[in-house]
Each structure stands twice: as structure tokens, then as C-alpha cells.
Design a protein around this motif. Structure first.
Motif, short mmCIF file in Angstrom:
data_model
loop_
_atom_site.label_atom_id
_atom_site.label_comp_id
_atom_site.label_asym_id
_atom_site.label_seq_id
_atom_site.Cartn_x
_atom_site.Cartn_y
_atom_site.Cartn_z
N ASN A 116 40.91 35.18 46.92
CA ASN A 116 40.09 35.53 48.05
C ASN A 116 39.87 34.02 48.64
O ASN A 116 39.54 33.15 48.02
CB ASN A 116 39.03 36.07 47.98
N THR A 117 39.97 34.01 50.07
CA THR A 117 39.44 32.87 50.85
C THR A 117 37.98 33.06 51.04
O THR A 117 37.32 32.40 51.94
CB THR A 117 40.31 32.77 52.19
N PHE A 118 37.40 34.11 50.43
CA PHE A 118 35.97 34.55 50.81
C PHE A 118 35.42 35.10 49.41
O PHE A 118 35.90 35.50 48.80
CB PHE A 118 35.78 35.55 51.91
N PRO A 119 33.91 35.40 49.31
CA PRO A 119 33.36 35.87 48.35
C PRO A 119 33.61 37.28 48.02
O PRO A 119 33.86 38.02 49.05
CB PRO A 119 32.00 35.70 48.53
N HIS A 120 34.05 37.87 46.90
CA HIS A 120 34.36 38.98 46.75
C HIS A 120 32.90 40.10 46.23
O HIS A 120 31.94 39.41 46.03
CB HIS A 120 35.32 39.33 45.23
N SER A 121 33.24 41.26 46.79
CA SER A 121 32.24 42.31 46.51
C SER A 121 30.77 41.81 47.04
O SER A 121 29.61 42.47 46.65
CB SER A 121 31.65 42.47 44.97
N SER A 122 30.80 41.16 48.53
CA SER A 122 29.55 40.90 48.87
C SER A 122 29.48 41.50 50.25
O SER A 122 28.64 41.01 50.89
CB SER A 122 29.55 39.21 49.03
N GLY A 123 30.42 42.45 50.63
CA GLY A 123 30.24 43.05 51.89
C GLY A 123 31.26 42.35 52.97
O GLY A 123 30.77 42.72 54.10
N ILE A 124 32.15 42.05 52.36
CA ILE A 124 33.26 41.60 53.53
C ILE A 124 34.72 42.12 53.41
O ILE A 124 35.70 41.54 53.49
CB ILE A 124 33.39 39.89 53.54
N ALA A 125 34.57 43.45 52.92
CA ALA A 125 35.70 44.18 52.49
C ALA A 125 36.75 43.26 51.61
O ALA A 125 37.96 43.43 51.87
CB ALA A 125 36.27 44.42 53.97
N SER A 126 36.30 42.81 50.57
CA SER A 126 37.14 42.33 49.57
C SER A 126 38.40 43.33 48.93
O SER A 126 39.33 42.92 48.74
CB SER A 126 36.34 41.64 48.49
N SER A 127 37.62 44.61 48.87
CA SER A 127 38.63 45.59 48.37
C SER A 127 39.60 46.03 49.09
O SER A 127 40.61 46.33 48.79
CB SER A 127 37.50 46.79 47.99
N ALA A 128 39.39 45.84 50.47
CA ALA A 128 40.38 46.06 51.65
C ALA A 128 41.64 45.04 51.39
O ALA A 128 42.72 45.80 51.19
CB ALA A 128 39.77 46.22 53.06
N SER A 129 41.47 44.02 51.26
CA SER A 129 42.39 42.99 51.34
C SER A 129 42.98 42.88 49.88
O SER A 129 44.22 42.88 49.84
CB SER A 129 41.76 41.51 51.70
N SER A 130 42.20 43.24 48.92
CA SER A 130 42.80 42.98 47.61
C SER A 130 43.69 44.37 47.35
O SER A 130 44.78 43.91 46.69
CB SER A 130 41.63 42.85 46.66
N MET A 131 43.08 45.38 47.60
CA MET A 131 44.08 46.58 47.41
C MET A 131 45.24 46.66 48.21
O MET A 131 46.53 47.30 47.79
CB MET A 131 43.04 47.77 47.45
N SER A 132 45.12 46.12 49.31
CA SER A 132 46.33 46.24 50.30
C SER A 132 47.27 45.02 49.88
O SER A 132 48.47 45.48 50.03
CB SER A 132 45.87 46.07 51.85
N SER A 133 46.87 43.91 49.46
CA SER A 133 47.85 43.04 49.03
C SER A 133 48.58 43.38 47.89
O SER A 133 49.85 43.35 47.72
CB SER A 133 47.24 41.68 48.67
N LEU A 134 47.76 44.28 46.95
CA LEU A 134 48.47 44.81 45.79
C LEU A 134 49.52 45.88 46.07
O LEU A 134 50.70 45.99 45.70
CB LEU A 134 47.68 45.35 44.75
N ALA A 135 49.08 46.76 47.10
CA ALA A 135 50.03 47.97 47.65
C ALA A 135 51.19 47.13 48.22
O ALA A 135 52.57 47.66 48.10
CB ALA A 135 49.24 48.66 48.74
N LEU A 136 51.07 46.27 48.82
CA LEU A 136 52.26 45.56 49.65
C LEU A 136 53.02 44.95 48.57
O LEU A 136 54.39 45.05 48.50
CB LEU A 136 51.65 44.38 50.43
N CYS A 137 52.54 44.35 47.46
CA CYS A 137 53.52 43.79 46.28
C CYS A 137 54.09 44.83 45.62
O CYS A 137 55.50 44.92 45.24
CB CYS A 137 52.49 43.04 45.31
N ILE A 138 53.48 46.07 45.31
CA ILE A 138 54.40 47.23 44.88
C ILE A 138 55.44 47.83 45.55
O ILE A 138 56.52 48.02 45.28
CB ILE A 138 53.13 48.47 44.45
N MET A 139 54.94 47.70 47.01
CA MET A 139 56.26 48.27 47.87
C MET A 139 57.35 47.19 47.92
O MET A 139 58.70 47.50 48.35
CB MET A 139 55.69 48.39 49.52
#
Length: 353
Positions: A116-139
Motif C-alpha cells: 500500500n501507499t498508506f497504512p493498512h487496517s487504520s480506517g482508510i479503506a485498505s481492504s477496498a483497495s487490496s481486495m479490488s486489486s486482487l479481484a482485478l488480477c483474477i479477472m
């Protein structure tokens, strides 16, 4: 609205023995917050939401896949160069949920390398960017298997898959203003995947700065998933849903006419309403920190004195997003560093895509 069947991928294809795909996906900041999930559903929101994707706040994921030699689905995860076994249960659950729609995944072992370019699990939607980037990789893997895959389907299914990992992740698939969840006033809005905001937007809302004050960079003690669960028996849940739907209608009008003051007051109200729900749940808890409140009060005082268009919003955490028009950036950014720096551990200068 399409059903889940729209995304099934059961047909057998030629499976390449190994490969590597890499995708970047941005975090997002919700203007109208979704809070709570429907019972007996997988990641179906209680209310619709709308967000901006953020230009400098993102996750990069590299997905290495190799032909499976064993019957199980081993996955290794590396975050910022270090193996993170603590992330494994959530990722395994995600792969289990999407296996019906991506049967080809059963043919591979995976190594996930991400940062990440920002701290994870601190309330800046790290799960949003991480899971969406993984979903894009799968696609991207699916695209290799199905050369006829169209871009529109690619993005819809990526959003659909991302939702099964993290609800807000489905909005991170697209730039700009993005809507997720059924709302009677927004055409094509649905609970299964996000869509780009379909209506006209005043030019003032196309170039907005988002400066993020990292008040607390430690992982949250109470994760968002727990907070969502507490909405199931929340005494004020029904009123919150009515309020969210009403605020969405207000925002549609505001985005069209370009009233930044009304916009700012609405997003601040939404942020404080979200945290009010958190503070009045059972068990109750606080994500705000003392410096969160210091920032909010300082912003209010500055706005009253300067007449500048700067407003805050909060996600499910202590950190503060400050939104303001790019036309006012020169003056406001100097003030942020001079008057708010003492309340934060780090300042991230970003913008709404």
C-alpha cells in the motif's frame, strides 16, 4: 439487474501452467456511507453508498499463479515484502466465495505480493483497495482464458468479485464517483456490483483535493466487519437507513447544481452519523481519537473565519479526510501544514479521481 448467474465461469478452457499478473487499485472515500449488511446475505448492503476513488492512495498487487500439484489450494501472502499469515484466513474465505464464479482458480497455487501507499487496517479503506486489486488480477487471468471478454463485463465482474471480499472494494474498481447498492433514484444501481455515477456532475466536483490526516496509523482494535454486524440489532438502524436514502437524494441534486457548501455539510453529517451509530451500538466503542476531534474543531473554526470551502469526512477509523476544491488548494494546503500538522503522524496529499 443481472443475477449472480451472469458471472458464472464453469466452462473448461485451456489452462496455462503458470503466469504473473499485476494490477493497481485505489482506495475510496464514501460520501454517503454504507453501514450494515443484510442478514443471511454475502456482502449485501443495507443502504446504497457513493464514493470518490483517491488518486495517491492505492494498493499494488502481484498475483503469481502456478499449476496445482496437490488437491488443496495453498496461498502465500506477502505484504510489503514480508509474509503475512494473519491475512490468510480472509483471503482463503474470499477464494472460497468466488470459486463458483471462477472455477479455473482451482487449477492453481498462488503467491500474492502486495503493498500500500498508506497504512493498512487504520480506517482508510485498505481492504477496498487490496481486495479490488486482487479481484482485478483474477479477472486478468480470466481474460487470458477468454480472449473475447469485453471491458464492460471485465469491470462489472471485477466489482462483483471484489464485493465478496470487502463490500466497499466493489466501488474501487472505477475512477470518479461510484455508486453501490440499490437506490430508487439512481438507474442501474444494484447490490451485486458498483456502477459509475450515471448523472451530470457540476465542474466544481470534478477536481476535488483530498488531504488525509493520519491521526492514528495503528491497526484498528475493532474492525469494520464487526461494526457492520452490530447494525443487525441496532436500536437506530431503521432511522439510519431512512437518513442515508434521504441524503443520497439530496446529494444527487447537489452534485448537479454545484453547491459546495451544501455538499460539505452533507458529507460531514454523514461522517458524524456513521460514528454516532458506532458509539450507540451494543457493545459500543469509539474509533475517534482526541486528535480527531482537535482536527474537526480546528477545521470548523478555520472555515468560519476564512470562508474557505474545506470540509471533513471520516471512514470507520480515526483518520480525517479534508475535501476542498482544487481552486482553493494553494491557500488551504499551507494552512493544513501550519495548523493541523501537530495533530497528525503523517499527511497524505491526494485527490479525487
Amino acid at each position: 439487474m443481472k443475477t449472480n448467474c451472469f458471472f458464472y465461469r464453469k466452462k473448461k478452457y485451456y489452462i496455462p501452467p503458470n503466469g504473473v499478473v499485476t494490477r493497481k487499485s485505489y482506495s475510496n472515500i464514501a460520501l454517503i456511507k454504507y453501514w450494515g449488511k443484510q442478514n443471511n446475505k454475502i456482502q449485501i448492503p443495507l443502504n446504497s453508498s457513493i464514493s470518490y476513488s483517491l488518486g495517491e492512495v492505492y494498493t499494488v498487487t502481484r498475483l503469481i499463479y502456478k499449476e496445482k500439484k496437490k488437491s488443496n489450494l495453498p496461498i502465500r501472502i506477502f505484504f510489503s515484502g514480508k509474509e503475512k499469515t494473519s491475512f490468510l484466513p480472509k483471503i482463503l474465505e474470499f477464494f472460497h466465495r468466488i470459486s463458483l464464479y471462477c472455477s479455473y482458480l482451482r487449477n492453481y497455487n498462488f503467491t500474492i505480493e502486495t503493498y500500500n501507499t498508506f497504512p493498512h487496517s487504520s480506517g482508510i479503506a485498505s481492504s477496498a483497495s487490496s481486495m479490488s486489486s486482487l479481484a482485478l488480477c483474477i479477472m486478468e487471468i480470466e481474460k487470458k482464458l477468454v480472449s473475447s471478454l469485453k471491458e464492460d463485463f471485465f469491470l462489472k465482474k471485477a466489482s462483483f468479485l471484489a464485493r465478496l471480499g470487502s463490500g466497499s472494494a466493489c466501488r474501487s474498481i472505477y475512477p470518479g464517483l461510484v455508486v453501490w447498492g440499490c437506490h430508487q433514484s439512481i438507474k442501474r444501481s444494484n447490490n451485486l456490483y458498483a456502477i459509475p455515477y450515471p448523472y451530470d456532475v457540476h465542474s466544481i466536483f470534478t477536481k476535488i483535493e483530498d488531504t488525509i490526516l493520519i491521526v492514528d496509523d495503528e491497526p484498528k482494535k475493532i474492525l469494520s466487519s464487526k461494526g457492520h454486524q452490530l447494525m443487525n440489532n441496532h436500536p437506530y438502524a431503521r432511522d439510519r437507513l431512512k437518513c442515508a436514502n434521504k441524503n443520497m437524494n439530496k446529494l444527487i441534486s447537489i452534485l448537479k447544481i454545484g453547491d459546495f457548501q451544501e455538499f460539505g455539510e452533507l458529507i460531514e453529517h454523514e461522517a458524524l452519523t456513521l460514528h454516532a451509530m458506532i458509539m450507540t451500538s451494543r457493545p459500543y466503542f469509539l474509533w475517534m481519537k482526541p486528535n480527531t476531534l482537535n482536527v474537526i474543531h480546528t477545521v470548523w473554526d478555520f472555515r468560519k473565519q476564512s470562508k474557505k470551502n474545506i470540509y471533513f469526512t471520516l471512514d470507520a477509523g480515526a483518520n480525517v479526510h479534508l475535501l476542498y476544491p482544487i481552486q482553493e488548494k494553494t491557500f488551504i494546503i499551507k494552512w493544513i501544514y501550519s495548523d493541523l500538522f501537530a495533530y497528525s503522524k503523517k499527511i497524505i496529499e491526494s485527490f479525487c479521481l
